[in-house]
Design an enzyme around this catalytic site. Structure first.
Site, PDB file in Angstrom:
ATOM      1  CB  SER A  89      -0.877  -0.006   1.079  1.00 59.27           C
ATOM      2  OG  SER A  89      -1.491   0.685   0.868  1.00 59.27           O
ATOM      3  CG  ASP A 217      -7.267  -3.566  -1.769  1.00 50.30           C
ATOM      4  OD1 ASP A 217      -7.245  -3.388  -0.738  1.00 50.30           O
ATOM      5  OD2 ASP A 217      -5.829  -3.602  -1.973  1.00 50.30           O
ATOM      6  CG  HIS A 247      -4.749  -3.000   0.928  1.00 49.05           C
ATOM      7  ND1 HIS A 247      -4.857  -2.582   0.070  1.00 49.05           N
ATOM      8  CD2 HIS A 247      -4.435  -1.386   2.140  1.00 49.05           C
ATOM      9  CE1 HIS A 247      -3.743  -1.555   0.440  1.00 49.05           C
ATOM     10  NE2 HIS A 247      -3.660  -0.988   0.961  1.00 49.05           N
TER      11      HIS A 247
END
Length: 279
Positions: A89, A217, A247
Site C-alpha cells: 500500500s 482488496d 489489502h
C-alpha cells in the site's frame, strides 16, 4: 503500549519491508522471521515517518518523499546502498520512490498505492474512503481498547485489512488499534494527497518489478488501482494474484507472502561462486 521498534533479523541479502498507511513495522511480525530463518536474508522493517514508532513530522502535511528520506537515512545507517524493497500500500508507493533514487535491487509492490494522476477519480476515491473512516479513528483515539467491545467494531475494523474478520486475531486487532491511534500521518498525508499526483515516474522504473494484487482488496481494488502500474511500468517482470486475501495480506497469509518474497528474491540474486580449493 510502547512505541514500535524496527524489526531487524537475519543475515545475507538485504530485504527492506515497508508497511501500509496507518500501520507500522508490526505488520511484518510474522513475515520477517520467515525470511530470516532461510539463513539467506537480512530483513529490516522500520516504521515510517508519522506512524507508530517512526519520527514525528514537524509540518502539517506529509508526503511519500519525506517518508522515503527517512527510510534512506536508515538504510545509510545499516550500510545498505541498495536492498530488495517490498512495500504494501503506502509502503509500495515509498518503495517506488526509493527505486527512483537508485536504492532498490528489486521491487515488490503488494497492492501499492500511488497509482493515479493528479486529477484521477481513483485518487479522490481512496482519500474519500479514509475521510469516511474519521469517526472510527476518533472513537478509537478516545476509547482505546474499549472501542473493541462495541458491537460490530471488529467487522468494521477488518474491512480495510483482511478478506474476512477471521483474518485478524484479537491480539493483532489490539496491536492494529495501537498503531492507528498513534498515527498523525492520518490527517497529514491525506491533506497532501489531495494536492499532489501519485507516482508519475513509473516509466523510468529499471529494476525487476513484481506487482502483487490482492483479490479481496477493498481499499485499492483491482483493476481500478492496478491499471496505472500495468500501463506505465515499461516491463513488469511478474504479476501475482493472491486469492482470498484483503489489502494487508501479511496478517491472514504470512507464509504465502514470505514465500512469494523468497521466490522473487531468489530468482534475482547472483549465484554464490564456489571457491575451489587445491588438493
Amino acid at each position: 503500549m510502547p512505541l514500535r521498534e524496527p524489526i531487524h533479523q537475519g543475515a545475507g541479502e538485504p530485504i527492506l519491508l515497508l508497511h501500509p498507511f496507518m500501520m507500522s513495522s508490526y505488520v511484518w511480525t510474522e513475515v520477517a522471521p520467515k525470511l530470516a530463518d532461510t539463513g539467506r536474508y537480512e530483513a529490516f522493517a522500520p516504521s515510517m515517518a508519522g506512524h507508530n514508532g517512526g519520527p514525528r513530522n514537524r509540518s502539517w502535511i506529509l508526503d511519500s518523499k519525506t517518508m522515503a528520506d527517512h527510510v534512506e537515512r536508515q538504510l545509510d545507517q545499516l550500510g545498505w546502498d541498495t536492498a530488495h524493497v517490498v512495500g504494501n500500500s503506502l509502503g509500495g508507493w515509498v518503495a517506488f520512490e526509493l527505486e527512483r533514487r537508485g536504492r532498490a535491487r528489486t521491487l515488490t509492490g503488494i497492492a501499492p498505492a500511488g497509482g493515479w494522476h493528479r486529477w484521477s477519480p481513483v485518487k479522490y476515491e481512496i482519500v474519500g474512503k479514509f475521510v469516511a473512516g474519521l469517526p472510527v479513528w476518533l472513537t478509537a483515539r478516545v476509547l482505546g481498547e474499549r472501542a473493541l467491545r462495541l458491537p460490530g467494531v471488529k467487522a468494521a475494523a477488518t474491512v480495510p485489512i483482511s478478506a474476512t474478520p477471521r483474518g485478524v486475531t484479537e491480539v493483532q486487532l489490539r496491536e492494529i488499534l495501537d498503531d492507528v491511534t498513534h498515527c498523525p500521518a492520518y490527517y497529514q498525508l491525506l491533506i497532501k494527497a489531495l494536492l499532489m499526483p501519485g507516482l508519475m515516474e513509473l516509466t523510468e522504473t529499471s529494476v525487476p518489478t513484481h506487482l502483487v494484487i490482492c483479490e479481496r482488496d477493498r481499499v485499492l481494488p483491482h483493476p481500478r488501482f492496478s491499471n496505472h502500474f500495468r500501463k506505465h511500468i515499461p516491463e513488469i517482470t511478474k504479476v501475482t494474484h493472491l486469492d482470498g486475501v484483503g489489502h494487508i495480506p501479511m496478517f491472514e497469509a504470512p507464509q504465502r507472502v514470505a514465500d512469494l518474497i523468497i521466490e522473487w528474491v531468489d530468482a534475482h540474486v547472483p549465484p554464490v561462486r564456489q571457491v575451489e580449493t587445491g588438493s
